[in-house]
Every structure is written in structure tokens, then in C-alpha cells.
Write a protein that holds these residues in place. Sequence first.
Motif, PDB file in Angstrom:
ATOM      1  N   ILE A 180     -68.488  38.939  26.292  1.00  0.00           N
ATOM      2  CA  ILE A 180     -69.427  38.763  25.191  1.00  0.00           C
ATOM      3  C   ILE A 180     -68.971  37.540  24.411  1.00  0.00           C
ATOM      4  O   ILE A 180     -67.837  37.500  23.912  1.00  0.00           O
ATOM      5  N   ASN A 181     -69.830  36.532  24.334  1.00  0.00           N
ATOM      6  CA  ASN A 181     -69.484  35.291  23.642  1.00  0.00           C
ATOM      7  C   ASN A 181     -68.146  34.723  24.105  1.00  0.00           C
ATOM      8  O   ASN A 181     -67.339  34.239  23.296  1.00  0.00           O
ATOM      9  N   GLY A 182     -67.915  34.805  25.398  1.00  0.00           N
ATOM     10  CA  GLY A 182     -66.700  34.238  25.972  1.00  0.00           C
ATOM     11  C   GLY A 182     -65.483  35.122  25.893  1.00  0.00           C
ATOM     12  O   GLY A 182     -64.428  34.789  26.467  1.00  0.00           O
ATOM     13  N   GLN A 183     -65.563  36.260  25.204  1.00  0.00           N
ATOM     14  CA  GLN A 183     -64.432  37.175  25.115  1.00  0.00           C
ATOM     15  C   GLN A 183     -64.456  38.125  26.308  1.00  0.00           C
ATOM     16  O   GLN A 183     -65.378  38.921  26.466  1.00  0.00           O
ATOM     17  N   GLY A 184     -63.429  38.011  27.165  1.00  0.00           N
ATOM     18  CA  GLY A 184     -63.380  38.829  28.363  1.00  0.00           C
ATOM     19  C   GLY A 184     -63.223  40.307  28.049  1.00  0.00           C
ATOM     20  O   GLY A 184     -62.512  40.688  27.112  1.00  0.00           O
ATOM     21  N   LEU A 185     -63.898  41.143  28.831  1.00  0.00           N
ATOM     22  CA  LEU A 185     -63.911  42.583  28.573  1.00  0.00           C
ATOM     23  C   LEU A 185     -63.306  43.392  29.713  1.00  0.00           C
ATOM     24  O   LEU A 185     -63.346  44.624  29.678  1.00  0.00           O
ATOM     25  N   ILE A 186     -62.744  42.720  30.708  1.00  0.00           N
ATOM     26  CA  ILE A 186     -62.123  43.460  31.800  1.00  0.00           C
ATOM     27  C   ILE A 186     -60.921  44.223  31.243  1.00  0.00           C
ATOM     28  O   ILE A 186     -60.050  43.646  30.585  1.00  0.00           O
TER      29      ILE A 186
END
Length: 332
Positions: A180-186
Amino acid sequence: MPLGLGRRKKASPLVENEEAEPIRAGMNVPGLEGSAESMHSFQPGLPPPPPSLRPRLVFHTQLAHGSPTGRIEGFSNVRELYSKIGEAFGIPAAEVMFCTLNTHKVDMDKLLGGQIGLEDFIFAHIQGQRKEVEVFKSEDALGLTITDNGAGYAFIKRIREGSIIDRIQVINVGDMIESINGQGLIGCRHYEVAKMLKELPKGQNFTLKLVEPMKAFDMISQRSGGGRSSSASQLGTGRGTLRLRSKGPATVEDLPSAFEEKAIEKVDDLLESYMGIRDCELAATMVELGKDKRNPDEFAEALDETLGDFAFPDEFVFDVWGAIGDAKVGRV
């Protein structure tokens, strides 16, 4: 004691999914022999049976977009299941996004959580096309329900009709939310992703990077497989279920009682309403914690001790307590 949900204790790891928490014996021993039915002859509280008497449970699996049939065994949690699927088909375990039971379609009512029916056929959905979508948040609610696979991937379980996301045709049920907006969520849990989406400012654009499951030819035009989730539909057709755990061996258990099924479904609805997530295994854990408690304060204390990281609001706890009580007396 009064409700003390402001405290955030370290939660014990949930069933991987979590968990589904969850989708909430001993199978990691080579050469296991015996039948699934033999597990029921061992009484609760006794030491686990020796390896020679434990059941050798073998499941059949295919890749959802098409593959030969593989045979897998010897797993106790979702991560181990994905590893076995990877070994069977010669792919990295990290390629597996989620599994459905008895259908190759992206059907969230058949999502594998922490339980697998002993006769269930497992279809593994692996990573397909990546896509980047810009979304304008014109309303407070996006219309998404988030779940996760218990191994680090959060994905879309439901899209509400008429919502912001429903109007964006390239976003589908089953899409993994990569960032989301470049923030990785893995590696993030579903409730963390849902919280991030809720906190995005209204009236601004944001960017989603998504990964859709690889599709077979007859799935290409499929928009969504969402809808009302039923806990019973996840439990398969076997006489019992294999319950996966994040720690310790998997266990063969009976199907939930009618009371438990109704309570789990109601609590799962409350999770979606309050938190924007659906997690049958988390709901099952909450029902298990609450069914023998004498009052809501005891229930709140049990939740705080076991599931403190969720920081459930007090009104949600009271509603869950009420739903469990209603299910007990047949009011739901």
C-alpha cells in the motif's frame, strides 16, 4: 475483573490461518501407520500415542489452474502444507497464495483455514499476474474484507457490492495485497492490513500493488468468489477433520457441534463488521474461549490473555459474548 482490553499482551501464536486463524496426531513422523479412526480411541489428557499407532493421513492435491494430481502428507500447520505442495509440484512454497477445498475456483466459502476434512481434495492457488492500481478514497469505507493465508500473505476475501473497490474492475476477490503506497505487506496479518486501509485519509489517492492467483481457462472471466462465509462449508466431507496448529502436532477431531457452527458464523460476522476481516479459525478460537466462561469479564480476561495483540474494543467483546450465549440457547 473489569474489561481491560487496553493492555496488549503478547498473544500465543494462533492456528496459521493463523492464523485463520484460521483455516484453529502427530504427523511429522515418517512411516506412520494406522487409520484416521484410530485417533478417536485415545482419550483427551493422555499422552500422545506412539508413532507406530498414529494415523498416516494422505491428501490429494492439484494446482488450481491445472496440474497432475499429487499426494501430500506429514504436515502440521499451513506453512508445512505449502512446503509439501511445493515439493509435490517442484515450485517454491512461497508461490502458494492460498488453498481451496474441493474446488479449483477462487471460492472464499471453500477457503482452507486451520481444518481439513479427511476426505477433502486440496487445490493450491499460486501467484499469477501482478498489477498496480491507483484508488481514490472518496468514502470512509472501501468495501473490502481482508483475510490471510497464515504464511505471510493477506488477500481480499470479499468485495461489498456498490463499494469503491467494487467499481474498480481489475481488483478481484483472491488478489493478494503486496503493498500500500509502496509499503510492503508481506508478513503482515490480515487485521494489520485492514487497519492500514481504514486509516488511509479520505479524499486522497493511494496505490495498491496486487498479485492475482493464476487462473485456469474457465476462471478467466471470474470477477469474485466472495459472499457470505459459512464455517460449515470449510470443514469438508470427511467424518472428522485434521486441525492444523502453529505449534505442536496436528490433531484429528470431530466436526464442530451445531451450537459451535452457529456461534462461529456469528462471531465471524462480527469480526467483519468491527474489523474488516473474516477469519473462521479466529472466530472458532473465540468461541472455544467463551463457551465455558460464566460472565463477560471472565471472557474478556481470556481474550486479553490469549488474543491481546488484536486489542478488541469493549463493545465488540460484549457483542461476541452475547452471540455465543445466543447460540447456546438457540436464538441464532
